[in-house]
Design a protein around this motif. Structure first.
Motif, PDB file in Angstrom:
ATOM      1  N   ARG A  44      44.297  45.556  49.374  1.00 56.42           N
ATOM      2  CA  ARG A  44      42.936  45.975  49.727  1.00 56.42           C
ATOM      3  C   ARG A  44      42.897  46.622  51.101  1.00 56.42           C
ATOM      4  N   ARG A  45      43.672  46.053  52.033  1.00 51.11           N
ATOM      5  CA  ARG A  45      43.692  46.630  53.383  1.00 51.11           C
ATOM      6  C   ARG A  45      44.264  48.042  53.379  1.00 51.11           C
ATOM      7  N   PHE A  46      45.249  48.279  52.515  1.00 53.26           N
ATOM      8  CA  PHE A  46      45.851  49.607  52.413  1.00 53.26           C
ATOM      9  C   PHE A  46      45.055  50.521  51.471  1.00 53.26           C
ATOM     10  N   ASP A  47      43.984  49.989  50.895  1.00 51.75           N
ATOM     11  CA  ASP A  47      43.154  50.733  49.947  1.00 51.75           C
ATOM     12  C   ASP A  47      43.985  51.225  48.757  1.00 51.75           C
ATOM     13  N   VAL A  48      44.787  50.314  48.213  1.00 48.42           N
ATOM     14  CA  VAL A  48      45.624  50.613  47.055  1.00 48.42           C
ATOM     15  C   VAL A  48      45.238  49.669  45.923  1.00 48.42           C
ATOM     16  N   ALA A  49      45.046  50.215  44.728  1.00 46.27           N
ATOM     17  CA  ALA A  49      44.744  49.386  43.562  1.00 46.27           C
ATOM     18  C   ALA A  49      45.959  48.534  43.209  1.00 46.27           C
ATOM     19  N   TYR A  50      45.734  47.475  42.438  1.00 46.98           N
ATOM     20  CA  TYR A  50      46.863  46.612  42.089  1.00 46.98           C
ATOM     21  C   TYR A  50      46.667  45.995  40.712  1.00 46.98           C
ATOM     22  N   LEU A  51      47.785  45.571  40.157  1.00 47.22           N
ATOM     23  CA  LEU A  51      47.824  44.888  38.869  1.00 47.22           C
ATOM     24  C   LEU A  51      49.064  44.016  38.849  1.00 47.22           C
ATOM     25  N   ASP A  52      48.932  42.783  38.373  1.00 48.65           N
ATOM     26  CA  ASP A  52      50.141  41.973  38.165  1.00 48.65           C
ATOM     27  C   ASP A  52      50.174  41.454  36.739  1.00 48.65           C
ATOM     28  N   LEU A  53      51.298  40.916  36.357  1.00 47.82           N
ATOM     29  CA  LEU A  53      51.504  40.509  34.973  1.00 47.82           C
ATOM     30  C   LEU A  53      50.884  39.156  34.664  1.00 47.82           C
ATOM     31  N   GLU A  54      50.204  38.559  35.663  1.00 49.58           N
ATOM     32  CA  GLU A  54      49.485  37.301  35.450  1.00 49.58           C
ATOM     33  C   GLU A  54      47.999  37.536  35.219  1.00 49.58           C
ATOM     34  N   GLY A  55      47.564  38.802  35.280  1.00 54.83           N
ATOM     35  CA  GLY A  55      46.168  39.102  34.980  1.00 54.83           C
ATOM     36  C   GLY A  55      45.311  39.473  36.167  1.00 54.83           C
ATOM     37  N   ASN A  56      45.853  39.474  37.375  1.00 53.25           N
ATOM     38  CA  ASN A  56      45.088  39.895  38.541  1.00 53.25           C
ATOM     39  C   ASN A  56      45.064  41.422  38.592  1.00 53.25           C
ATOM     40  N   ALA A  57      43.909  41.987  38.844  1.00 53.14           N
ATOM     41  CA  ALA A  57      43.807  43.442  38.875  1.00 53.14           C
ATOM     42  C   ALA A  57      42.618  43.881  39.714  1.00 53.14           C
ATOM     43  N   ARG A  58      42.792  45.028  40.365  1.00 50.77           N
ATOM     44  CA  ARG A  58      41.697  45.688  41.076  1.00 50.77           C
ATOM     45  C   ARG A  58      41.968  47.179  41.018  1.00 50.77           C
ATOM     46  N   LEU A  59      41.015  47.925  40.462  1.00 54.00           N
ATOM     47  CA  LEU A  59      41.224  49.345  40.241  1.00 54.00           C
ATOM     48  C   LEU A  59      39.925  50.085  40.502  1.00 54.00           C
ATOM     49  N   ALA A  60      39.985  51.118  41.325  1.00 54.71           N
ATOM     50  CA  ALA A  60      38.790  51.902  41.645  1.00 54.71           C
ATOM     51  C   ALA A  60      39.159  53.371  41.770  1.00 54.71           C
ATOM     52  N   PHE A  61      38.403  54.228  41.087  1.00 51.58           N
ATOM     53  CA  PHE A  61      38.547  55.667  41.244  1.00 51.58           C
ATOM     54  C   PHE A  61      37.239  56.316  40.786  1.00 51.58           C
ATOM     55  N   GLY A  62      36.844  57.345  41.478  1.00 46.60           N
ATOM     56  CA  GLY A  62      35.566  57.967  41.168  1.00 46.60           C
ATOM     57  C   GLY A  62      34.441  56.958  41.250  1.00 46.60           C
ATOM     58  N   THR A  63      33.653  56.869  40.174  1.00 46.53           N
ATOM     59  CA  THR A  63      32.568  55.878  40.122  1.00 46.53           C
ATOM     60  C   THR A  63      32.980  54.633  39.333  1.00 46.53           C
ATOM     61  N   PHE A  64      34.274  54.533  39.023  1.00 45.39           N
ATOM     62  CA  PHE A  64      34.775  53.415  38.217  1.00 45.39           C
ATOM     63  C   PHE A  64      35.324  52.310  39.116  1.00 45.39           C
ATOM     64  N   PHE A  65      35.008  51.070  38.765  1.00 47.20           N
ATOM     65  CA  PHE A  65      35.547  49.922  39.514  1.00 47.20           C
ATOM     66  C   PHE A  65      35.790  48.779  38.544  1.00 47.20           C
ATOM     67  N   LEU A  66      36.972  48.158  38.668  1.00 47.69           N
ATOM     68  CA  LEU A  66      37.329  47.012  37.845  1.00 47.69           C
ATOM     69  C   LEU A  66      38.027  45.975  38.717  1.00 47.69           C
ATOM     70  N   SER A  67      37.648  44.711  38.538  1.00 47.82           N
ATOM     71  CA  SER A  67      38.298  43.634  39.297  1.00 47.82           C
ATOM     72  C   SER A  67      38.447  42.416  38.395  1.00 47.82           C
ATOM     73  N   ARG A  68      39.656  41.861  38.364  1.00 49.91           N
ATOM     74  CA  ARG A  68      39.924  40.652  37.593  1.00 49.91           C
ATOM     75  C   ARG A  68      40.737  39.690  38.440  1.00 49.91           C
ATOM     76  N   GLN A  69      40.417  38.420  38.328  1.00 56.93           N
ATOM     77  CA  GLN A  69      41.123  37.408  39.102  1.00 56.93           C
ATOM     78  C   GLN A  69      41.561  36.290  38.185  1.00 56.93           C
ATOM     79  N   SER A  70      42.829  35.934  38.263  1.00 56.77           N
ATOM     80  CA  SER A  70      43.368  34.846  37.453  1.00 56.77           C
ATOM     81  C   SER A  70      43.724  33.673  38.354  1.00 56.77           C
ATOM     82  N   ALA A  71      43.385  32.475  37.904  1.00 53.13           N
ATOM     83  CA  ALA A  71      43.718  31.273  38.687  1.00 53.13           C
ATOM     84  C   ALA A  71      45.151  30.833  38.457  1.00 53.13           C
TER      85      ALA A  71
END
Length: 351
Positions: free
Chosen positions: A102-129
């Motif tokens: 987030r500090r580097f303003d880079v989207a991310y995804l891991d194989l455990e289900g955590n994800a954050r993706l933003a481009f244009g007017t699109f935004f998606l965020s998922r958090q896995s415990a």
């Protein structure tokens, strides 16, 4: 470990689940493509607009490796003639690694289900415990008794730099174990390097992680009763240090009473070795308690804990502030309050 196929599948699946994304084309970057910083190139259409994603896939999500990948990924995207959204993919990204993205303003995804993706007017965020077993095992290994001896030495003065050999000698462990601890700390960016060696640059973060993963020292626990109280108990405990055999240390609430008092408890807690336990039975006139026990003695399997004790008064040996803090934090709500109080008094650092 080649996670590229799994990363490609996870990214394609994530994008396919979003109704706003109309068309997706995920391609691997060929080995001939100057091997910059990306492994996957994505062309998609969302809300009628075309977008490109550049994904870097790394086999380890430890913060040190994440930071290096983020720098390379940002540099690659910056040099492209057309806009491109960078995304980092790893097997698992801890909260610390996610914060870096987030500090580097880079989207991310891991194989455990955590994800954050933003481009244009699109935004998606998922958090896995969920935390993968390999990550849980790695943390447990870092906080095992022998490794803990290294951490406690460093936490006495986090800014002090250590080379491997002196640190191994001070902690009473092998050079190989210190090297393993060093790698684990550096990978998580809980430690840094200077010309003089390794030092802790995030002691609070380290202690927070230790508190969450803490497992009490292994040993046999014995409950006793003593009729001694107050001053009589203290006099018997301090006794004649020269006549004392074995190792003993006041622990948990009893240690906190000497280090950072926070209310009294009717039970006294000790760590001891076999000889120390015998000394306590004799000096405190302990009897086996069927009920109403007021002395708890844990005879430790590993004596390493006694390398890190403090003496707040003559003849009084207590577990160190770090060990006392961890034991209190694992002792229910009242213990957590006492732990927080002790941390304010003894364990104040700035990450």
């Amino acid at each position: 470990m080649n996670i590229l196929p799994s990363a490609e599948q996870a990214l394609a699946q994530l994008l396919a689940e979003v109704a706003a994304i109309e068309r997706v084309d995920v391609r691997r970057v060929g080995a001939h493509a100057a091997r910059s910083a990306i492994d996957l190139l994505v062309h998609l259409t969302a809300f009628g607009q075309r977008h490109r994603l550049a994904a870097a896939v790394i086999p380890s999500g430890q913060p040190r490796h994440v930071r290096a990948a983020l720098l390379s990924l940002q540099d690659h995207v910056r040099r492209q003639p057309d806009p491109m959204t960078p995304i980092l993919i790893a097997p698992y990204l801890s909260s610390q690694a996610q914060d870096l993205c987030r500090r580097f303003d880079v989207a991310y995804l891991d194989l455990e289900g955590n994800a954050r993706l933003a481009f244009g007017t699109f935004f998606l965020s998922r958090q896995s415990a969920a935390k993968p077993p390999v990550e849980r095992r790695a943390l447990r290994s870092l906080f095992k008794p022998k490794s803990a001896q290294v951490l406690k030495i460093m936490l006495r003065k986090p800014s002090l730099a250590w080379r491997v050999a002196p640190l191994a000698q001070a902690a009473g462990v092998s050079l190989g174990l210190v090297s393993n601890v060093r790698t684990a700390l550096l990978d998580r960016e809980w430690a840094g390097l200077s010309g003089d060696g390794m030092y802790l640059n995030a002691p609070d973060t380290l202690l927070d992680a230790w508190r969450r993963a803490y497992e009490p020292p292994m040993g046999s626990r014995h409950a006793y009763y003593t009729a001694l109280h107050g001053q009589a108990f203290d006099v018997a405990l301090r006794g004649q240090p020269s006549a004392r055999s074995g190792h003993i240390a006041l622990a948990s609430f009893s240690a906190a009473q000497w280090l950072a008092p926070f209310g009294r408890t009717g039970t006294q807690y000790f760590y001891a070795d076999a000889a120390g336990a015998e000394f306590l039975r004799t000096s405190l006139k302990l009897s086996t308690a069927g009920k109403g026990e007021n002395v708890m003695v844990t005879v430790l399997d590993d004596p390493g804990l006694f390398r890190d004790t403090v003496q707040p008064a003559p003849g009084v040996v207590c577990t160190s502030p770090v060990q006392t803090y961890l034991d209190l934090a694992a002792s229910g709500e009242r213990g957590q309050e006492a732990a927080d109080h002790l941390r304010q008094e003894w364990l104040q650092w700035q990450d």
